[in-house]
Write a protein that holds these residues in place. Structure first.
Motif, PDB file in Angstrom:
ATOM      1  N   VAL A 132      19.234  73.948 -40.046  1.00 30.50           N
ATOM      2  CA  VAL A 132      19.960  72.831 -39.451  1.00 30.50           C
ATOM      3  C   VAL A 132      19.091  72.247 -38.348  1.00 30.50           C
ATOM      4  N   PRO A 133      18.925  70.929 -38.299  1.00 27.83           N
ATOM      5  CA  PRO A 133      18.108  70.334 -37.229  1.00 27.83           C
ATOM      6  C   PRO A 133      18.630  70.733 -35.862  1.00 27.83           C
TER       7      PRO A 133
ATOM      8  N   ILE B  30      28.524  69.657 -39.384  1.00 33.42           N
ATOM      9  CA  ILE B  30      27.768  70.893 -39.604  1.00 33.42           C
ATOM     10  C   ILE B  30      27.734  71.233 -41.092  1.00 33.42           C
ATOM     11  N   GLY B  31      28.867  71.057 -41.770  1.00 36.46           N
ATOM     12  CA  GLY B  31      28.905  71.307 -43.211  1.00 36.46           C
ATOM     13  C   GLY B  31      27.951  70.405 -43.975  1.00 36.46           C
ATOM     14  N   TYR B  32      27.922  69.143 -43.603  1.00 38.45           N
ATOM     15  CA  TYR B  32      27.015  68.206 -44.257  1.00 38.45           C
ATOM     16  C   TYR B  32      25.556  68.653 -44.081  1.00 38.45           C
ATOM     17  N   ARG B  33      25.228  69.067 -42.850  1.00 38.53           N
ATOM     18  CA  ARG B  33      23.839  69.431 -42.570  1.00 38.53           C
ATOM     19  C   ARG B  33      23.447  70.750 -43.236  1.00 38.53           C
ATOM     20  N   VAL B  34      24.335  71.733 -43.145  1.00 38.24           N
ATOM     21  CA  VAL B  34      24.017  73.050 -43.694  1.00 38.24           C
ATOM     22  C   VAL B  34      23.826  72.993 -45.203  1.00 38.24           C
TER      23      VAL B  34
ATOM     24  N   ASP C 276      24.532  63.353 -50.158  1.00 42.84           N
ATOM     25  CA  ASP C 276      24.500  62.520 -51.359  1.00 42.84           C
ATOM     26  C   ASP C 276      25.661  62.781 -52.316  1.00 42.84           C
ATOM     27  N   LEU C 277      26.575  63.668 -51.956  1.00 44.69           N
ATOM     28  CA  LEU C 277      27.712  63.916 -52.836  1.00 44.69           C
ATOM     29  C   LEU C 277      28.598  62.669 -52.891  1.00 44.69           C
ATOM     30  N   PRO C 278      28.975  62.242 -54.084  1.00 44.88           N
ATOM     31  CA  PRO C 278      29.768  61.002 -54.195  1.00 44.88           C
ATOM     32  C   PRO C 278      31.128  61.130 -53.528  1.00 44.88           C
TER      33      PRO C 278
END
Length: 422
Positions: free
Chosen positions: A22-23, A90-94, A99-101
């Motif tokens: 994670v950044p 956090i979920g998106y980054r992890v 890119d999920l539609p």
């Protein structure tokens, strides 16, 4: 200066190589503070940044209290949305799920649906007379649960339609992540507002106790801490934990004494449909009327008092403060374990020296649930005002039927004379 927590975090992260990187969060400390504190060590620099921002947040909190209960509700709603945003991000980054539609849109759609359900229930309970005057709102309230279910079902179907081959597991990860986040943030913030409607004192004392415990535990730990408390949070010490406990119980007891003297804090928050304002005027209940108590014999020799005058609520404040000190921190430990699992130090960098909004409210949500359970178990009794509001919504024929049944019941008990007629 590299502190102990950062070294242990690095060691822990080497054992979790299967978790995506994670950044790291950026430093959001204002430049003016950076320059003013540039000559200090990292330890003392963090102390001053946390202290200054803590005082600023407490001052802002007092201002919102002065503005009234409606502003407090908006504050709770704003914090809920921000906490939800931090956890979802956090979920998106992890899981690299950008890119999920539809998924980002669906996450916020589910937040809207759940808020519509919970706050629609609140409107039905506390704004009954206001709803009665508006026919379009009566339709929404009457079919509120069906509408809420239909909205959620729409989101559920959209999720199923968005499933993409080779990404099924990731999409179900994020679906579960979204719903757990909703459970943590929306449900708990709803309970906070429910507690507020019982009286502002049930909102202020628990929240202030958690804040007091957080501050005093940090101070005692900073100056006297030697013995580690829990591996999840290496900075937490037994000295800070114990010092925070006694400080919080004393603070809650004294703070309750001052709040219990004012109707503004002890009266249930009610909506006045005639003035379109929230009012806090009532005859204070027995909880907020001064009583004389006998001092236990063991304490009489120490204090020199046989009796003491105090508000009954002050005894309840001890239970609230004890929970905030002994159990409340476990909300923080849970959050620490969550952050370690996903290689992050803070939920976000919203507040310099403190991390994200969720870093400051991880214990508050657990406290809100306890207060709600405590009120329903030990405090709240039948509420004639709430029952009357519900009766006013009924049709005239239904109201007359209720009146006849109530009159018959009172006649049987000998409270009314049988000669009375409708």
């Amino acid at each position: 200066e590299v502190d102990l927590e950062e070294r242990l975090v690095d060691l822990d992260l080497r054992n979790d190589s299967d978790v995506p990187d994670v950044p790291p969060p950026t430093d959001s400390t204002p430049e003016i503070l950076k320059r003013a504190l540039s000559g200090l060590s990292a330890r003392w620099k963090n102390w001053w940044i946390r202290g200054i921002l803590t005082l600023a947040m407490i001052s802002g909190f007092f201002l919102i209290i002065y503005l009234g209960s409606f502003m407090l509700m908006l504050l709770v709603l704003s914090i809920q949305v921000k906490c939800y945003h931090e956890i979802i991000t956090i979920g998106y980054r992890v899981y690299h799920s950008y890119d999920l539609p539809w998924f980002r849109s669906l996450s916020w759609y589910f937040l809207l649906c759940v808020n519509y359900f919970f706050y629609g229930e609140t409107v039905a309970d506390y704004f009954a007379t206001f709803v009665q005057r508006r026919e379009q709102l009566q339709f929404l309230i009457r079919y509120h649960r069906f509408i809420s279910f239909a909205l959620y079902l729409t989101g559920f179907c959209m999720f199923v339609l968005s499933l993409v081959k080779k990404h099924y597991r990731l999409q179900f990860y994020m679906f579960a992540w979204t719903h757990v986040t909703l459970l943590i943030t929306v449900t708990q913030s709803h309970l906070v507002i429910q507690n507020l409607f019982e009286g502002m004192i049930w909102f202020l004392v628990p929240i202030s106790s958690v804040i007091c415990n957080d501050i005093t535990a940090y101070i005692f730990g900073f100056f006297f801490g030697r013995t580690p408390l829990i591996k999840l949070s290496p900075k937490k010490t037994w000295e800070g934990f114990i010092g925070g406990f006694f400080s919080t119980v004393i603070f809650g007891f004294i703070f309750s004494y001052f709040l219990a003297q004012h109707q503004y804090f002890v009266c249930p928050v009610e909506y006045n449909s005639e003035t379109n304002r929230f009012v806090t005027e009532c005859e204070p209940s027995e909880l907020f009327q001064m009583k004389k108590y006998s001092v236990p014999p063991l304490l009489q020799a120490v204090l020199g008092w046989e009796t003491v005058n105090m508000y009954p609520f002050q005894m309840h404040s001890i239970a609230l403060s004890t929970f905030a000190s002994l159990i409340g921190p476990f909300g923080g430990f849970f959050a620490s374990g969550f952050k370690r699992a996903f290689k992050i130090k803070d939920f976000a960098d919203t507040i310099p020296g403190h991390g994200g909004i969720m870093d400051r409210f991880d214990c508050q949500y657990l406290m809100a649930t306890f207060v709600h359970v405590y009120i329903t178990s030990f405090i709240r009794g039948p509420n004639p005002s709430k029952l009357l509001k519900q009766l006013l919504i009924l049709q005239p024929e239904q109201q007359l039927s209720v009146y006849k049944i109530l009159k018959s019941h009172l006649v049987e008990k000998g409270i009314l004379q049988p000669s009375l007629r409708v």
